[in-house]
Scaffold this active site. Structure first.
Site, PDB file in Angstrom:
ATOM      1  N   ARG A   8     -11.308  -2.480   6.698  1.00 10.45           N
ATOM      2  CA  ARG A   8     -11.042  -1.034   6.809  1.00 10.45           C
ATOM      3  C   ARG A   8     -11.564  -0.285   5.575  1.00 10.45           C
ATOM      4  NH1 ARG A   8      -4.870   0.433   4.946  1.00 10.45           N
ATOM      5  NH2 ARG A   8      -5.435   2.398   5.932  1.00 10.45           N
ATOM      6  N   GLU A  35       7.239   1.068  -5.494  1.00 12.13           N
ATOM      7  CA  GLU A  35       6.249   1.482  -4.494  1.00 12.13           C
ATOM      8  C   GLU A  35       4.837   1.251  -5.051  1.00 12.13           C
ATOM      9  OE1 GLU A  35       6.531   5.703  -3.991  1.00 12.13           O
ATOM     10  OE2 GLU A  35       5.059   5.787  -2.366  1.00 12.13           O
ATOM     11  N   ARG A  86      -6.406  12.190  -2.867  1.00 11.55           N
ATOM     12  CA  ARG A  86      -7.015  12.066  -1.544  1.00 11.55           C
ATOM     13  C   ARG A  86      -6.611  13.290  -0.705  1.00 11.55           C
ATOM     14  NH1 ARG A  86      -6.060   6.259   0.885  1.00 11.55           N
ATOM     15  NH2 ARG A  86      -7.490   7.162   2.422  1.00 11.55           N
ATOM     16  N   ARG A 102      -1.426  13.033   2.013  1.00 12.88           N
ATOM     17  CA  ARG A 102      -1.029  11.769   1.367  1.00 12.88           C
ATOM     18  C   ARG A 102      -0.256  12.003   0.075  1.00 12.88           C
ATOM     19  NH1 ARG A 102      -3.868   7.790   4.319  1.00 12.88           N
ATOM     20  NH2 ARG A 102      -5.791   8.656   5.153  1.00 12.88           N
ATOM     21  N   PRO A 124       1.446  -0.872   7.757  1.00  9.40           N
ATOM     22  CA  PRO A 124       0.370  -0.898   8.736  1.00  9.40           C
ATOM     23  C   PRO A 124      -1.029  -0.873   8.136  1.00  9.40           C
ATOM     24  CG  PRO A 124       1.565   1.200   8.797  1.00  9.40           C
ATOM     25  CD  PRO A 124       2.370   0.242   7.971  1.00  9.40           C
ATOM     26  N   ASN A 125      -1.885  -1.689   8.723  1.00  6.39           N
ATOM     27  CA  ASN A 125      -3.331  -1.758   8.413  1.00  6.39           C
ATOM     28  C   ASN A 125      -3.660  -2.400   7.069  1.00  6.39           C
ATOM     29  OD1 ASN A 125      -4.209  -0.393  10.840  1.00  6.39           O
ATOM     30  ND2 ASN A 125      -3.311   1.445   9.965  1.00  6.39           N
ATOM     31  N   ASP A 150      15.602   5.234   3.474  1.00  7.69           N
ATOM     32  CA  ASP A 150      17.029   5.089   3.828  1.00  7.69           C
ATOM     33  C   ASP A 150      17.441   3.617   3.777  1.00  7.69           C
ATOM     34  OD1 ASP A 150      17.513   7.776   4.188  1.00  7.69           O
ATOM     35  OD2 ASP A 150      17.636   7.702   6.379  1.00  7.69           O
ATOM     36  N   TYR A 169     -10.622   1.002  -0.038  1.00  9.25           N
ATOM     37  CA  TYR A 169      -9.690  -0.110  -0.268  1.00  9.25           C
ATOM     38  C   TYR A 169     -10.348  -1.384  -0.790  1.00  9.25           C
ATOM     39  CZ  TYR A 169      -6.629   2.984   2.354  1.00  9.25           C
ATOM     40  OH  TYR A 169      -5.901   4.070   2.766  1.00  9.25           O
ATOM     41  N   HIS A 182       0.536   1.608  -4.124  1.00 12.86           N
ATOM     42  CA  HIS A 182      -0.576   2.024  -3.272  1.00 12.86           C
ATOM     43  C   HIS A 182      -1.870   1.546  -3.910  1.00 12.86           C
ATOM     44  CE1 HIS A 182       2.043   4.405  -0.810  1.00 12.86           C
ATOM     45  NE2 HIS A 182       2.596   4.865  -1.920  1.00 12.86           N
ATOM     46  N   HIS A 188       4.150   8.496   4.099  1.00 17.22           N
ATOM     47  CA  HIS A 188       4.082   9.947   4.246  1.00 17.22           C
ATOM     48  C   HIS A 188       4.857  10.458   5.453  1.00 17.22           C
ATOM     49  CE1 HIS A 188       0.865   8.847   1.574  1.00 17.22           C
ATOM     50  NE2 HIS A 188       0.208   8.252   2.542  1.00 17.22           N
ATOM     51  N   ALA A 213       0.691   4.119   5.687  1.00 14.57           N
ATOM     52  CA  ALA A 213       0.814   5.482   6.237  1.00 14.57           C
ATOM     53  C   ALA A 213       2.273   5.916   6.399  1.00 14.57           C
ATOM     54  CB  ALA A 213       0.079   5.578   7.564  1.00 14.57           C
ATOM     55  N   ASN A 267       4.440  -1.462  -0.167  1.00 14.63           N
ATOM     56  CA  ASN A 267       3.363  -0.533   0.146  1.00 14.63           C
ATOM     57  C   ASN A 267       3.559  -0.155   1.616  1.00 14.63           C
ATOM     58  OD1 ASN A 267       1.114   0.907   0.759  1.00 14.63           O
ATOM     59  ND2 ASN A 267      -0.359  -0.555  -0.097  1.00 14.63           N
ATOM     60  N   SER A 300      -4.858   2.736  -3.319  1.00 12.86           N
ATOM     61  CA  SER A 300      -5.650   3.914  -3.682  1.00 12.86           C
ATOM     62  C   SER A 300      -4.767   4.923  -4.415  1.00 12.86           C
ATOM     63  CB  SER A 300      -6.239   4.549  -2.415  1.00 12.86           C
ATOM     64  OG  SER A 300      -5.198   5.065  -1.597  1.00 12.86           O
TER      65      SER A 300
HETATM   66  C1  DQA Z   1      -2.114   3.268   1.087  1.00 10.12           C
HETATM   67  C2  DQA Z   1      -2.323   4.790   1.089  1.00 10.12           C
HETATM   68  C3  DQA Z   1      -1.850   5.401   2.390  1.00 10.12           C
HETATM   69  O1  DQA Z   1      -2.023   6.818   2.360  1.00 10.12           O
HETATM   70  C4  DQA Z   1      -2.624   4.841   3.562  1.00 10.12           C
HETATM   71  O2  DQA Z   1      -2.121   5.347   4.771  1.00 10.12           O
HETATM   72  C5  DQA Z   1      -2.664   3.353   3.571  1.00 10.12           C
HETATM   73  C6  DQA Z   1      -2.759   2.622   2.312  1.00 10.12           C
HETATM   74  C7  DQA Z   1      -2.718   2.596  -0.159  1.00 10.12           C
HETATM   75  O3  DQA Z   1      -2.378   1.439  -0.393  1.00 10.12           O
HETATM   76  O4  DQA Z   1      -3.539   3.191  -0.851  1.00 10.12           O
HETATM   77  O5  DQA Z   1      -2.709   2.741   4.634  1.00 10.12           O
HETATM   78  O6  DQA Z   1      -0.723   3.013   1.088  1.00 10.12           O
END
Ligand code: DQA
Length: 141
Positions: free
Chosen positions: A18, A98, A107, A111, A10-11, A87, A23, A100, A80, A77, A74, A102
């Site tokens: 954003r 995985e 942070r 997170r 998401p996002n 699973d 980011y 990320h 977390h 959110a 990635n 950031s």
């Molecule tokens: C994220 C870090 C997450 O905590 C956050 O909710 C994101 C982006 C990152 O790529 O740094 O949406 O996964």
């Protein structure tokens, strides 16, 4: 040629809009192109998927069963909060890394916990777009 599936949660499609101080200014479109080019350079076939829905991400992981050699994820959110995503990764048994953008360890406290990590062979954080390339490299080896 190895097939690598890159999943963004998401996002991530809001990159460039954003929280640019966290980011960066580059758009999601730029990330798609960056990942595609990284795949070409490394010599793997890339498939990309983004969703704001946990269930859709799980469906995509399940669809990859028997068809994909590695997953870069990635979960944003959902990292977390979701137990269903790790699973699903364990269910299909596809090696996953995985990523990320950031550094989630530097942070907010909420997170710092990643449920996804336990289903992944490596976690890369705080390296922006480059983190995806590193993850693809790990899975290509
Ligand atoms: C994220 C870090 C997450 O905590 C956050 O909710 C994101 C982006 C990152 O790529 O740094 O949406 O996964």
């Amino acid at each position: 040629m190895k097939k690598i599936l890159v999943i963004n949660g998401p996002n991530i499609n809001m990159l460039g809009i954003r929280e640019t101080e966290i980011y960066g200014e580059k758009s999601y479109m730029k990330l798609l192109v960056y990942i595609e080019n990284a795949g070409e350079e490394i010599g793997v076939e890339i498939q990309q998927f983004q969703s704001n829905c946990e269930g859709a991400i799980i469906d995509r992981i399940q669809q990859a069963y028997g068809k994909t050699d590695g997953i870069v994820i990635n979960p944003a959110a959902y990292t977390h909060t979701s137990i269903a995503i790790p699973d699903a990764l364990k269910a299909v048994g596809i090696p996953a890394v995985e990523v990320h953008l950031s550094d989630i360890n530097n942070r907010e406290d909420y997170r710092k916990l990643s449920y996804t990590s336990e289903a992944c062979i490596a976690t890369i954080m705080g390296k922006g777009f480059e983190g995806y390339k590193e993850a693809i490299k790990i899975l290509a080896e």
